[in-house]
Design a protein around this motif. Sequence first.
Motif, short mmCIF file in Angstrom:
data_model
loop_
_atom_site.label_atom_id
_atom_site.label_comp_id
_atom_site.label_asym_id
_atom_site.label_seq_id
_atom_site.Cartn_x
_atom_site.Cartn_y
_atom_site.Cartn_z
N VAL A 88 -2.86 -1.53 -2.46
CA VAL A 88 -2.36 -2.26 -1.30
C VAL A 88 -3.44 -3.20 -0.79
CG1 VAL A 88 -1.51 -1.99 1.07
CG2 VAL A 88 -0.81 -0.37 -0.71
N GLY A 89 -3.00 -4.36 -0.30
CA GLY A 89 -3.94 -5.34 0.23
C GLY A 89 -3.41 -6.03 1.46
N PRO A 90 -4.22 -6.91 2.07
CA PRO A 90 -3.79 -7.63 3.28
C PRO A 90 -2.51 -8.42 3.06
CG PRO A 90 -6.15 -7.87 2.94
CD PRO A 90 -5.61 -7.20 1.71
N GLU A 91 -1.66 -8.46 4.08
CA GLU A 91 -0.39 -9.18 4.11
C GLU A 91 0.73 -8.49 3.33
OE1 GLU A 91 -0.11 -11.56 6.24
OE2 GLU A 91 -2.24 -11.40 6.66
N VAL A 110 0.36 -5.06 6.55
CA VAL A 110 -1.09 -4.83 6.50
C VAL A 110 -1.79 -6.07 7.05
CG1 VAL A 110 -3.05 -4.26 5.03
CG2 VAL A 110 -0.77 -3.39 4.46
N ASP A 111 -2.68 -5.86 8.02
CA ASP A 111 -3.35 -7.02 8.62
C ASP A 111 -4.48 -7.53 7.73
OD1 ASP A 111 -5.63 -5.43 8.98
OD2 ASP A 111 -5.15 -4.94 11.06
N GLY A 112 -5.13 -8.61 8.19
CA GLY A 112 -6.16 -9.25 7.39
C GLY A 112 -7.37 -8.39 7.12
N ARG A 113 -7.57 -7.35 7.92
CA ARG A 113 -8.69 -6.44 7.70
C ARG A 113 -8.30 -5.23 6.87
NH1 ARG A 113 -10.51 -5.54 13.78
NH2 ARG A 113 -8.23 -5.38 13.93
N SER A 125 -6.72 2.62 7.80
CA SER A 125 -7.20 1.68 6.78
C SER A 125 -6.51 1.98 5.44
CB SER A 125 -8.72 1.81 6.62
OG SER A 125 -9.19 0.93 5.61
N VAL A 126 -5.80 0.98 4.91
CA VAL A 126 -5.02 1.22 3.69
C VAL A 126 -5.36 0.26 2.55
CG1 VAL A 126 -3.09 2.21 4.97
CG2 VAL A 126 -3.13 -0.26 4.52
N ALA A 127 -6.05 -0.82 2.84
CA ALA A 127 -6.35 -1.82 1.80
C ALA A 127 -7.19 -1.19 0.69
CB ALA A 127 -7.08 -3.01 2.39
N GLY A 128 -6.82 -1.47 -0.53
CA GLY A 128 -7.56 -0.95 -1.68
C GLY A 128 -7.09 0.40 -2.15
N LEU A 129 -6.11 1.00 -1.46
CA LEU A 129 -5.61 2.31 -1.84
C LEU A 129 -4.38 2.16 -2.75
CD1 LEU A 129 -5.72 4.24 1.56
CD2 LEU A 129 -7.46 4.19 -0.24
N THR A 130 -4.25 3.07 -3.70
CA THR A 130 -3.00 3.15 -4.44
C THR A 130 -1.95 3.78 -3.51
OG1 THR A 130 -3.44 5.35 -5.33
CG2 THR A 130 -4.28 3.46 -6.59
N ARG A 160 2.18 -9.48 -1.21
CA ARG A 160 1.58 -10.74 -0.78
C ARG A 160 0.07 -10.76 -0.97
NH1 ARG A 160 3.92 -13.00 4.78
NH2 ARG A 160 2.64 -14.73 4.02
N SER A 161 -0.53 -9.63 -1.24
CA SER A 161 -1.99 -9.58 -1.29
C SER A 161 -2.54 -9.82 -2.70
CB SER A 161 -2.48 -8.21 -0.81
OG SER A 161 -2.14 -7.21 -1.76
N GLN A 162 -1.72 -9.60 -3.72
CA GLN A 162 -2.25 -9.64 -5.08
C GLN A 162 -2.33 -11.06 -5.60
OE1 GLN A 162 -3.65 -6.98 -6.65
NE2 GLN A 162 -3.37 -6.16 -4.61
N GLN A 163 -3.37 -11.70 -5.20
CA GLN A 163 -3.68 -13.04 -5.68
C GLN A 163 -5.11 -13.05 -6.21
OE1 GLN A 163 -3.09 -15.73 -2.38
NE2 GLN A 163 -0.93 -16.07 -2.92
#
Length: 360
Positions: A88-91, A110-113, A125-130, A160-163
């Motif tokens: 998971v990533g931002p947006e 998911v917010d920008g942080r 905090s969830v960014a970077g988690l499967t 939206r985050s996987q760029q």
Amino acid sequence: MSFARPRTNGRVVLTLQRAAARWATLAAALTLAVLFSGCATPPNGSTQAVSAAEFQEQIASEARVADLNEQLLSLAVESGLGGGLYRVGPEDQIRIDFFGIPELSREYRVDGRGNIMMPLVGQVSVAGLTLDELEQAVAAKYGESYLRTPQVSAQVTEYRSQQFTIVGAVANPRVYSVSRQTTLIEALAMAGGVTQDASDMAYLTDRTRNPETGRLQTRTLLVAIDELMRDAAENNVVLGESALINVPRGGFVFVEGAVNRPGGVALRGDITVLKAIAEAGGLKFEADKSSVRVVRRNATTGEWNHLDIDYRVVRDDPARDMRLRNGDVVAVDTDTLKAGWVGFWRNASALAWFGWRPLQ
């Protein structure tokens, strides 16, 4: 008073006639040579004819790049990582469901942080988690104070985050959007592979979660493309958040003087003086092997420094060879005595080509 006509020797007349004919043939041949040389010399601004050696070198370079890109595509197909490894990533838009508790089940952006705000527990905090890791993290948050062994499920409803961005010496440099986790090999393959002027290295900068602290951190990697092809299992990393891949164009060194193909040599890998001379077609006969110079510009002062090298010494002991840098100039001097011999034999062969021989 009458004058007697002098008697002429027939053999002398015949010899003079033959001599005149030979000189006329020689003059005609010289004229044709001048004309042909003028026709063979391209006018200013026209394209020079490519020699057979240069053509072969170009074909070999194109074949190497084509083979490398074919390997990239093959490995991308074989080693594609998807599905459960999505992080998971931002947006990203995610839906979190609590079994038996519909009041807490809802979607979050998911917010920008890399965080989401959830009822009762606040920021998570969830960014970077499967998705599996995210479910465990949310269950742990609510299990601390509010729920006993909560059962949580999560899914991504909008990616939206996987760029990732890839720039430099690739066929299609741009920003790519994907719906799953992507590896470095896959990213290079999506960009159409590397171009002929690509260097041997790829630079990767992204954000990944530290497995020990759980915090997001910036990661910078320098990956050798040849090693990536040779051992994909070891070097084919999964791209993190906001990945930027840069495949720089290789620099050039220049070889001039008594070599067979003076000019620029692509700076790929560890290019040394011996390798650069070999790329330039090797030394000519008239080269002075004891007088090879590397001209290098000092980046701080702007001055050019001259480093003397004995070709014979480094050839016999490659450990003493010098590694070249971008912009270096390798100058091979000419041995005057050898050059004199070369000039003599060229003139002699030219005369033989014209068919000149002493008069009989």
